[in-house]
Design a protein around this motif. Structure first.
Motif, PDB file in Angstrom:
ATOM      1  N   ALA A 124      -2.644  -4.913  14.324  1.00  0.00           N
ATOM      2  CA  ALA A 124      -1.792  -3.977  13.603  1.00  0.00           C
ATOM      3  C   ALA A 124      -1.693  -4.341  12.126  1.00  0.00           C
ATOM      4  O   ALA A 124      -1.796  -3.480  11.247  1.00  0.00           O
ATOM      5  CB  ALA A 124      -0.401  -3.940  14.239  1.00  0.00           C
ATOM      6  N   VAL A 125      -1.494  -5.633  11.854  1.00  0.00           N
ATOM      7  CA  VAL A 125      -1.372  -6.081  10.468  1.00  0.00           C
ATOM      8  C   VAL A 125      -2.696  -5.895   9.721  1.00  0.00           C
ATOM      9  O   VAL A 125      -2.715  -5.447   8.568  1.00  0.00           O
ATOM     10  CB  VAL A 125      -0.920  -7.557  10.428  1.00  0.00           C
ATOM     11  CG1 VAL A 125      -1.115  -8.142   9.039  1.00  0.00           C
ATOM     12  CG2 VAL A 125       0.544  -7.665  10.842  1.00  0.00           C
ATOM     13  N   ASP A 126      -3.789  -6.217  10.363  1.00  0.00           N
ATOM     14  CA  ASP A 126      -5.083  -6.098   9.700  1.00  0.00           C
ATOM     15  C   ASP A 126      -5.423  -4.636   9.387  1.00  0.00           C
ATOM     16  O   ASP A 126      -5.997  -4.334   8.338  1.00  0.00           O
ATOM     17  CB  ASP A 126      -6.183  -6.728  10.559  1.00  0.00           C
ATOM     18  CG  ASP A 126      -6.091  -8.250  10.594  1.00  0.00           C
ATOM     19  OD1 ASP A 126      -5.354  -8.822   9.763  1.00  0.00           O
ATOM     20  OD2 ASP A 126      -6.741  -8.862  11.470  1.00  0.00           O
ATOM     21  N   GLU A 127      -5.095  -3.727  10.300  1.00  0.00           N
ATOM     22  CA  GLU A 127      -5.372  -2.303  10.090  1.00  0.00           C
ATOM     23  C   GLU A 127      -4.392  -1.677   9.101  1.00  0.00           C
ATOM     24  O   GLU A 127      -4.753  -0.764   8.353  1.00  0.00           O
ATOM     25  CB  GLU A 127      -5.299  -1.546  11.425  1.00  0.00           C
ATOM     26  CG  GLU A 127      -6.430  -1.843  12.385  1.00  0.00           C
ATOM     27  CD  GLU A 127      -7.698  -1.065  12.048  1.00  0.00           C
ATOM     28  OE1 GLU A 127      -7.753  -0.415  10.983  1.00  0.00           O
ATOM     29  OE2 GLU A 127      -8.648  -1.120  12.854  1.00  0.00           O
ATOM     30  N   CYS A 128      -3.150  -2.140   9.112  1.00  0.00           N
ATOM     31  CA  CYS A 128      -2.077  -1.490   8.334  1.00  0.00           C
ATOM     32  C   CYS A 128      -1.520  -2.415   7.265  1.00  0.00           C
ATOM     33  O   CYS A 128      -0.341  -2.302   6.901  1.00  0.00           O
ATOM     34  CB  CYS A 128      -0.956  -1.034   9.274  1.00  0.00           C
ATOM     35  SG  CYS A 128      -1.510   0.048  10.595  1.00  0.00           S
ATOM     36  N   TYR A 129      -2.345  -3.307   6.766  1.00  0.00           N
ATOM     37  CA  TYR A 129      -1.889  -4.271   5.768  1.00  0.00           C
ATOM     38  C   TYR A 129      -1.371  -3.541   4.536  1.00  0.00           C
ATOM     39  O   TYR A 129      -2.070  -2.705   3.956  1.00  0.00           O
ATOM     40  CB  TYR A 129      -3.034  -5.202   5.382  1.00  0.00           C
ATOM     41  CG  TYR A 129      -2.662  -6.272   4.385  1.00  0.00           C
ATOM     42  CD1 TYR A 129      -1.979  -7.410   4.790  1.00  0.00           C
ATOM     43  CD2 TYR A 129      -2.988  -6.138   3.042  1.00  0.00           C
ATOM     44  CE1 TYR A 129      -1.622  -8.395   3.880  1.00  0.00           C
ATOM     45  CE2 TYR A 129      -2.647  -7.115   2.125  1.00  0.00           C
ATOM     46  CZ  TYR A 129      -1.959  -8.240   2.554  1.00  0.00           C
ATOM     47  OH  TYR A 129      -1.616  -9.197   1.644  1.00  0.00           O
ATOM     48  N   ASP A 131       0.858  -1.179   0.000  1.00  0.00           N
ATOM     49  CA  ASP A 131       0.000   0.000   0.000  1.00  0.00           C
ATOM     50  C   ASP A 131       0.897   1.232   0.000  1.00  0.00           C
ATOM     51  O   ASP A 131       1.709   1.423   0.911  1.00  0.00           O
ATOM     52  CB  ASP A 131      -0.903  -0.008   1.236  1.00  0.00           C
ATOM     53  CG  ASP A 131      -1.889   1.144   1.240  1.00  0.00           C
ATOM     54  OD1 ASP A 131      -1.457   2.277   1.537  1.00  0.00           O
ATOM     55  OD2 ASP A 131      -3.076   0.926   0.965  1.00  0.00           O
ATOM     56  N   LEU A 132       0.766   2.070  -1.026  1.00  0.00           N
ATOM     57  CA  LEU A 132       1.665   3.211  -1.158  1.00  0.00           C
ATOM     58  C   LEU A 132       1.530   4.192   0.004  1.00  0.00           C
ATOM     59  O   LEU A 132       2.533   4.631   0.579  1.00  0.00           O
ATOM     60  CB  LEU A 132       1.408   3.940  -2.480  1.00  0.00           C
ATOM     61  CG  LEU A 132       1.827   3.227  -3.762  1.00  0.00           C
ATOM     62  CD1 LEU A 132       1.572   4.119  -4.965  1.00  0.00           C
ATOM     63  CD2 LEU A 132       3.297   2.821  -3.707  1.00  0.00           C
ATOM     64  N   ALA A 133       0.313   4.576   0.347  1.00  0.00           N
ATOM     65  CA  ALA A 133       0.131   5.571   1.401  1.00  0.00           C
ATOM     66  C   ALA A 133       0.698   5.076   2.728  1.00  0.00           C
ATOM     67  O   ALA A 133       1.390   5.816   3.437  1.00  0.00           O
ATOM     68  CB  ALA A 133      -1.348   5.924   1.541  1.00  0.00           C
ATOM     69  N   LEU A 134       0.406   3.824   3.065  1.00  0.00           N
ATOM     70  CA  LEU A 134       0.902   3.286   4.332  1.00  0.00           C
ATOM     71  C   LEU A 134       2.422   3.182   4.328  1.00  0.00           C
ATOM     72  O   LEU A 134       3.078   3.495   5.324  1.00  0.00           O
ATOM     73  CB  LEU A 134       0.283   1.912   4.583  1.00  0.00           C
ATOM     74  CG  LEU A 134      -1.191   1.897   4.973  1.00  0.00           C
ATOM     75  CD1 LEU A 134      -1.710   0.467   5.033  1.00  0.00           C
ATOM     76  CD2 LEU A 134      -1.422   2.593   6.308  1.00  0.00           C
ATOM     77  N   THR A 135       2.997   2.760   3.228  1.00  0.00           N
ATOM     78  CA  THR A 135       4.443   2.561   3.165  1.00  0.00           C
ATOM     79  C   THR A 135       5.199   3.878   3.125  1.00  0.00           C
ATOM     80  O   THR A 135       6.202   4.062   3.837  1.00  0.00           O
ATOM     81  CB  THR A 135       4.805   1.721   1.927  1.00  0.00           C
ATOM     82  OG1 THR A 135       4.205   0.421   2.052  1.00  0.00           O
ATOM     83  CG2 THR A 135       6.308   1.562   1.779  1.00  0.00           C
TER      84      THR A 135
END
Length: 276
Positions: free
Chosen positions: A99-104, A20-24
């Protein structure tokens, strides 16, 4: 990950898979990426400008060729690591599962070591918008102009030539003397960035803390984000909260060997999604 070269367009299409670009790009690990449109980001790394566009099924790397994609962007975005398998492993722990589910889609970025070291020196006692501003001004002041509005990150030599007074326009405050000290020690070889790749975490930290202003946290950040040492574990105020609230006895076994990646998921989740 399978990439497709779109002939004649200087575009490479990558099947979107736990990316995910925004998250990364906006989770506090790198500071030179800006959002220029819906699901579109632009930045510079290793003196190479790049535009990224995310669609439902793919990531488009715009303005690059196959050679740079393989040699720069594959390692930069850690594209050879199976993040789906890693996330499945993290889900063994109840907090990391959230954390992983929210920020996958967060991926760890392996940045140029000199830039990472300077960036996290600048990050000390600072907030992300101001860090971005200081780094942008530093690149515009001393970095090579790459065309358009893009500038390379300046090498140690340019910073040494400018000196502390010459860095006044970037408005880095007390950090300016640390940036110059880092440049002097890297240029002289007193701090050998190249050899850190082959050192243990403790040995790499000991090499980096030779620089004034580099303590445990900055050193761990440089090791994690600049040298790809994914078991490095930077501890800031958010990670301290995570450890005190959830992990009194340390991180769970499922994070062994990749604690830095787990930290990135936990950090972004705790800072942005916890109890929301």
């Amino acid at each position: 990950m399978k990439a497709e070269i779109l002939q004649g367009k200087n575009i490479i299409s990558l099947k979107r898979n736990c990316f995910d670009l925004a998250l990364t790009l906006d989770c506090g690990q790198a500071f030179r990426w800006i959002q220029t449109g819906d699901n579109v980001w632009h930045g510079v790394a290793f003196s190479k400008p790049l535009t990224l566009r995310q669609t439902e099924n793919e990531i488009l790397f715009i303005g690059t060729d196959e050679e740079d994609f393989e040699n720069i962007w594959v390692p930069y975005f850690d594209l050879e690591r199976d993040y789906d398998a890693l996330c499945s492993r993290f889900r063994q722990d109840k907090h990391l599962k959230k954390a992983v589910d929210e920020c996958y889609g967060i991926r760890l970025m392996r940045q140029e070591p000199w830039e990472a070291l300077c960036s996290f020196i600048i990050s000390a006692n600072n907030n992300i918008p101001r860090i971005k501003g200081i780094i942008d001004r530093l690149c515009r002041l001393l970095g090579e102009h790459l065309g358009g509005d893009d500038y390379a990150f300046p090498p140690p030599k340019k910073i040494i030539e400018a000196g502390i007074d010459g860095l006044a326009p970037i408005r880095a405050g007390f950090r300016a003397k640390y940036i110059v000290d880092a440049a002097q020690k890297v240029a002289s070889g007193e701090v050998d960035l190249n050899k850190i790749y082959d050192l243990s975490l403790d040995e790499g930290r000991d090499e980096l803390i030779k620089v004034k202003g580099v303590g445990e946290k900055v050193a761990q950040c440089a090791l994690l984000y600049g040298f790809g040492k994914v078991d490095a574990f930077p501890i800031d105020v958010w990670v301290k909260r995570i450890m005190s609230e959830m992990y009194h006895d340390g991180l769970p076994e499922c994070t062994n060997g990749v604690r830095g990646i787990a930290q990135q998921y936990l950090f972004h989740w705790r800072r942005n999604y916890f109890d929301k």
